[in-house]
Scaffold this motif. Sequence first.
Motif, short mmCIF file in Angstrom:
data_model
loop_
_atom_site.label_atom_id
_atom_site.label_comp_id
_atom_site.label_asym_id
_atom_site.label_seq_id
_atom_site.Cartn_x
_atom_site.Cartn_y
_atom_site.Cartn_z
N CYS A 12 0.85 -1.18 0.00
CA CYS A 12 0.00 0.00 0.00
C CYS A 12 0.90 1.24 0.00
O CYS A 12 1.81 1.33 0.84
N PRO A 13 0.68 2.19 -0.91
CA PRO A 13 1.53 3.39 -0.93
C PRO A 13 1.46 4.15 0.39
O PRO A 13 0.37 4.38 0.93
N GLU A 18 -5.72 6.84 3.20
CA GLU A 18 -7.10 6.39 3.10
C GLU A 18 -7.19 4.93 2.67
O GLU A 18 -8.25 4.30 2.80
N ARG A 19 -6.09 4.38 2.18
CA ARG A 19 -6.08 2.99 1.73
C ARG A 19 -5.53 2.03 2.79
O ARG A 19 -5.64 0.82 2.63
N TYR A 20 -4.89 2.56 3.82
CA TYR A 20 -4.21 1.70 4.80
C TYR A 20 -5.14 0.63 5.36
O TYR A 20 -4.85 -0.58 5.29
N ILE A 31 1.78 -4.06 3.66
CA ILE A 31 3.13 -3.50 3.61
C ILE A 31 2.98 -2.02 3.25
O ILE A 31 2.69 -1.67 2.11
N ILE A 32 3.13 -1.14 4.24
CA ILE A 32 3.08 0.28 3.99
C ILE A 32 4.40 0.69 3.34
O ILE A 32 5.46 0.59 3.96
N ASP A 33 4.32 1.13 2.10
CA ASP A 33 5.52 1.34 1.29
C ASP A 33 5.95 2.81 1.33
O ASP A 33 5.27 3.69 0.81
N ILE A 208 0.31 -6.51 -5.30
CA ILE A 208 0.18 -5.07 -5.46
C ILE A 208 -1.25 -4.61 -5.64
O ILE A 208 -1.50 -3.40 -5.71
N HIS A 209 -2.20 -5.54 -5.70
CA HIS A 209 -3.60 -5.17 -5.92
C HIS A 209 -4.50 -6.06 -5.08
O HIS A 209 -4.24 -7.28 -4.97
#
Length: 269
Positions: A12-13, A18-20, A31-33, A208-209
């Motif tokens: 996750c970027p 908001e996506r975390y 994985i917070i990238d 990644i998705h």
Amino acid sequence: MSLPFGPALLFCPGDRPERYQKALERADAVIIDLEDAVGHDDREYARECLVSMQLDPDRTIVRINPIGSHDAQADLSAVEATAYRYVMVPKAESAEQMRAVSGLQVLALCETARGVLAAPAIAAEPNVVGLMWGAEDLVASLGGTGSRRADGSYRPLALHARSAILLAAGAAGIAAIDTVHLDIADVAGLTEEAEDAAASGFAATACIHPSQVVVIRDAYRPDDDEVERAREIIAAAASEHGVFRHGDRMVDAPLLRHAEAVIRRADRR
């Protein structure tokens, strides 16, 4: 050789807070990238997001920037301000780098030629709990242009690196994580690779998705017939000594361990 969460690890970027939570809810771990998914000018904002958000620390991994970089020091300071203790170290190339993050549980991402060759030494460090490999950065480190052939299959170089990481992790008694499948639409390709990863001994596959999560989970989950055969072999072994025949197969110690691995995977459902 396992991790305390399931097999589907979703990137996750770091600059998309908001996506975390959504990513964590959909995957076995997030994985917070803070590295490749975030532009250089947005990394400070990503660190602020990391500190401000409260996710389950037992299922959250933070990918920092390469050890030795200015961003890495700032990333580690941000991690220390949170409850997160799993970090992914990209461009891992030496045991010394792992010592720079002592006190944290490290997933070392070996994605250069030097990193793959140093994998056994990296895996032996006490704070390293897993090894992962990266195909595209590896090829880039060699001056190449792609890890896959036109048909989507990996080139021999990538397969060698994948096996090297799996063997180094296994020798050290830690988890091996298979790399991401970049073609999101290629469900068949991801399924084949994830099934192979599970059968070969990988503990997890990164993705990644969110749509890839269920594919990975299904690939790592043995079907009912496979579980039943494994249980039958284990039950039969209780009354046997040494090698024995079960149906049309001869069962020895390695095959018994295979059956035990199937049961462990089934118990993770």
